[in-house]
Design an enzyme around this catalytic site. Structure first.
Site, PDB file in Angstrom:
ATOM      1  CG  PHE A 183      11.622   2.027  -1.903  1.00 24.72           C
ATOM      2  CD1 PHE A 183      10.495   1.250  -1.906  1.00 24.72           C
ATOM      3  CD2 PHE A 183      11.598   3.204  -1.229  1.00 24.72           C
ATOM      4  CE1 PHE A 183       9.612   1.479  -0.642  1.00 24.72           C
ATOM      5  CE2 PHE A 183      10.718   3.520  -0.311  1.00 24.72           C
ATOM      6  CZ  PHE A 183       9.660   2.562   0.299  1.00 24.72           C
ATOM      7  CG  ASP A 235      14.795   3.077   0.278  1.00 27.52           C
ATOM      8  OD1 ASP A 235      14.290   4.231   0.094  1.00 27.52           O
ATOM      9  OD2 ASP A 235      15.164   2.360  -0.440  1.00 27.52           O
ATOM     10  CG  ASP A 270      17.417   3.995  -5.796  1.00 25.38           C
ATOM     11  OD1 ASP A 270      18.005   3.026  -5.372  1.00 25.38           O
ATOM     12  OD2 ASP A 270      16.923   5.040  -5.262  1.00 25.38           O
TER      13      ASP A 270
END
Length: 326
Positions: free
Chosen positions: A232, A301, A234
């Site tokens: 993800f 992650d 970010d």
């Protein structure tokens, strides 16, 4: 169907890989990948020893934080997770504000009023209500209100139920990502880079992973293709990857990040940081597999995010971008 055949996580892999062939501000360092692989193996063993890993769907799974999140094992939990991930972006402008402040605040709302996240109520969301829910001011409040109204409107096509939306994916993580992005505009996390459309879908993918994690890969959380998801993209994971010398920034970009200057959303620099992060995790996954550790991108992650959260005050700053996508 055409819907099921559109593999959006693969779009993320393919377009971020292409970005890295064009990138001028960010590169992935081979030496850093090798040492990071060893670090991840140690980190994974530490979490195994602490019994933080649970098994779900045949894959190692991050321990779900029951204290931080609402969970009752019903469709209300799915509704909570969709609302949570609709708001799960851009905490950094408020010093000390973190994801768990949001997850706990929304949990309190639901414990006080089990009807709070019904579609009709979300459609009528306003800033005053959201501020009362949270007990604090989040950045970009108008965009957050808009995101919740979109959730309410979009869910009307599923009898107001996020669980029905999940059911419609028939156990496919890839299909659920497609449904989420097709239904809710604020989840359409893509950009144009050097004239080509590129994809990240951070919050759509994290919603799928949250449902999987909360339900331990069973019931609503059963997905036969959970391994299709990417990491993800970010701001915490690239921070730790840069610290580990997996990511190297150009001199100009390094200076801007270190001086905490805001990078424009969808600028080449910001897109390259995100793309490099996705691709670095894909490379780490391959290197781990070569060492006999067969795991999935979202678990890598999670390990990196945990490490980044622990060290966040002891390492160089993360990049700063005002965005609704992460």
């Amino acid at each position: 169907s055409k819907l099921a055949s559109m593999d959006l996580p693969q779009y993320v892999r393919d377009t971020t890989k292409w970005i890295m062939t064009q990138s001028t501000h960010v590169e992935i360092c081979e030496d850093g990948l090798d040492s990071a692989t060893s670090e991840l193996i140690k980190l994974r063993e530490e979490f195994v020893n602490d019994e933080v890993i649970i098994e779900g769907g045949g894959q190692p799974m991050a321990h779900w934080d029951w204290d931080m999140h609402f969970f009752d094992g019903t469709e209300l939990t799915v509704q909570y997770l969709l609302v949570l991930d609709a708001l799960n972006f851009c905490f950094w402008p408020v010093d000390g504000l973190e994801y768990d402040d949001l997850s706990r605040a929304l949990k309190r709302v639901l414990l006080n009023d089990g009807t709070a996240f019904e579609a009709q109520k979300l459609m009528n969301m306003d800033e005053e209500t959201l501020r009362r829910w949270l007990g604090f001011d989040l950045p970009t409040m108008p965009q957050r209100v808009q995101a919740l109204r979109e959730i309410g409107r979009g869910l009307l096509g599923f009898d107001g139920s996020a669980a029905q939306l999940v059911d419609r994916a028939h156990g496919s993580a890839s299909t659920l990502v497609r449904l989420i992005t097709a239904t809710f505009p604020a989840f359409q996390d893509h950009a144009v880079y050097k004239g080509r459309q590129v994809f990240f879908y951070k919050r759509a993918q994290i919603f799928v992973a949250d449902v999987w994690g909360a339900f331990k890969g069973e019931g609503y959380g059963r997905f036969h293709d959970i391994d299709c998801l990417t990491m993800f993209a970010d701001y915490r994971v690239p921070q730790i990857l840069r610290e580990w010398n997996v990511l190297r920034y150009s001199e100009g970009l390094a200076q801007r990040v270190d001086q905490r200057q805001v990078l424009t959303a969808c600028s080449e620099e910001e897109i390259e940081i995100r793309a490099a992060t996705v691709q670095a995790v894909e490379r780490l996954r391959s290197l781990l597999k070569a060492k006999g550790v067969d795991t999935i991108s979202i678990y890598i992650d999670w390990l990196l995010w945990q490490k980044g959260e622990r060290l966040r005050n002891d390492i160089g700053p993360h990049h700063r971008t005002l965005t609704i996508f992460y």
